[in-house]
Design an enzyme around this catalytic site. Structure first.
Site, PDB file in Angstrom:
ATOM      1  N   SER A   1      70.634  20.974  25.926  1.00 22.99           N
ATOM      2  CA  SER A   1      71.969  20.252  26.523  1.00 22.99           C
ATOM      3  C   SER A   1      72.604  19.457  25.729  1.00 22.99           C
ATOM      4  O   SER A   1      72.250  18.638  24.811  1.00 22.99           O
ATOM      5  CB  SER A   1      72.078  19.479  27.925  1.00 22.99           C
ATOM      6  OG  SER A   1      72.950  19.025  28.244  1.00 22.99           O
TER       7      SER A   1
ATOM      8  N   TYR B   1      68.385  12.439  32.498  1.00 26.46           N
ATOM      9  CA  TYR B   1      68.618  13.752  32.194  1.00 26.46           C
ATOM     10  C   TYR B   1      68.773  13.532  30.542  1.00 26.46           C
ATOM     11  O   TYR B   1      68.077  14.343  29.984  1.00 26.46           O
ATOM     12  CB  TYR B   1      69.678  14.358  32.914  1.00 26.46           C
ATOM     13  CG  TYR B   1      70.017  15.625  32.154  1.00 26.46           C
ATOM     14  CD1 TYR B   1      68.914  16.614  32.703  1.00 26.46           C
ATOM     15  CD2 TYR B   1      71.238  16.292  31.786  1.00 26.46           C
ATOM     16  CE1 TYR B   1      69.052  18.042  32.377  1.00 26.46           C
ATOM     17  CE2 TYR B   1      71.444  17.508  31.601  1.00 26.46           C
ATOM     18  CZ  TYR B   1      70.518  18.496  31.736  1.00 26.46           C
ATOM     19  OH  TYR B   1      70.610  19.756  31.461  1.00 26.46           O
TER      20      TYR B   1
END
Length: 249
Positions: free
Chosen positions: A134, A147
């Site tokens: 990501s 995250y």
């Protein structure tokens, strides 16, 4: 000519589901992996070359049994690690330990466990590993610390793996999507709050779709093997950077 076999994790929804379909349509025999059997069965009904395999990628013994099943079927030459996700948007001061543990276990340990199990097959086939990380693994942001931490770790593992497997002619690719509007990612992150999940994309003209990312995944693993697309960052035009998102209306 033997059929190419791909393993796709996280295939019950979103980017994983779209990638499994894209690879099947590209001529792969695809083993679609996720925990939810009913979702995988529905996916398998959409293409005859998709084989559903319910599995928790953090269960080492189950993953090893699965790898043996695929080996007996001819062996995988392509592994696409998509299983992962985010939980929570709390800052570090209010971080929930259980959310951080879940994100590390699924994004990092799950990717490692599956990759480790399949590396003997991938080495034999001189194959490909593609890890979906990501843009959260490139830069930190408020509310993303857990995250960020998981994706920075998965990115570090991917970069090390590329160095470790070069002598085995195993190609290692990292795809780093930015804002992707999928069915469940933000909903899970927001604890099932649909209104909060939709606010993530409010006013954003044409965020990426799961199919957009799946097209990149398919392309990356089907170019000639000597071509390694080491790192592919993709964002919608409206997201010029992690901290700059153009919203209209």
């Amino acid at each position: 000519m033997s059929t190419r076999i791909a393993v796709v994790t996280g295939a019950s929804t979103g980017i994983g589901e779209a990638s499994a379909l894209a690879l099947a349509e590209a001529g792969f025999e695809v083993y679609a992996v996720a925990r939810r059997a009913e979702r995988l069965e529905a996916l398998a009904q959409r293409h005859p070359d998709i084989h559903p395999y319910p599995l928790d990628v953090t269960d080492e013994n189950a993953v090893q049994r699965f790898a043996e099943t695929v080996r007996e079927a001819g062996g995988a030459d392509t592994l696409v690690n998509i299983a992962g996700g985010a939980r929570g948007t709390e800052w570090v001061a209010e971080a929930k330990t259980e959310d951080w543990e879940w994100m590390y276990r699924v994004n990092v340990l799950g990717t490692m466990i599956v990759t480790r199990a399949f590396l003997p097959q991938l080495r034999a086939a001189e194959g490909t590993v593609l890890n979906l990380t990501s843009t959260a693994g490139l830069v930190g942001y408020e509310g993303g610390s857990g995250y960020n931490a998981a994706k920075f770790a998965e990115r570090g593992m991917t970069r090390a793996l590329r160095l470790e497997e070069a002598e085995h002619n195993v190609r290692v690719i990292e795809v780093l999507p930015g804002m992707v509007h999928t069915e469940e990612f933000s909903l899970m992150r927001m604890g099932g709050d649909k209104e909060a999940a939709e606010k993530v994309y409010a006013g954003v003209e044409k965020p990426l779709t799961a199919e957009d990312v799946a097209d990149v995944v398919r392309y990356a693993v089907t170019v000639p093997h000597h071509v390694s697309l080491d790192e592919i960052v993709l964002r919608p035009v409206a997201q010029a950077a992690q901290h700059k998102v153009v919203r209209k209306g």
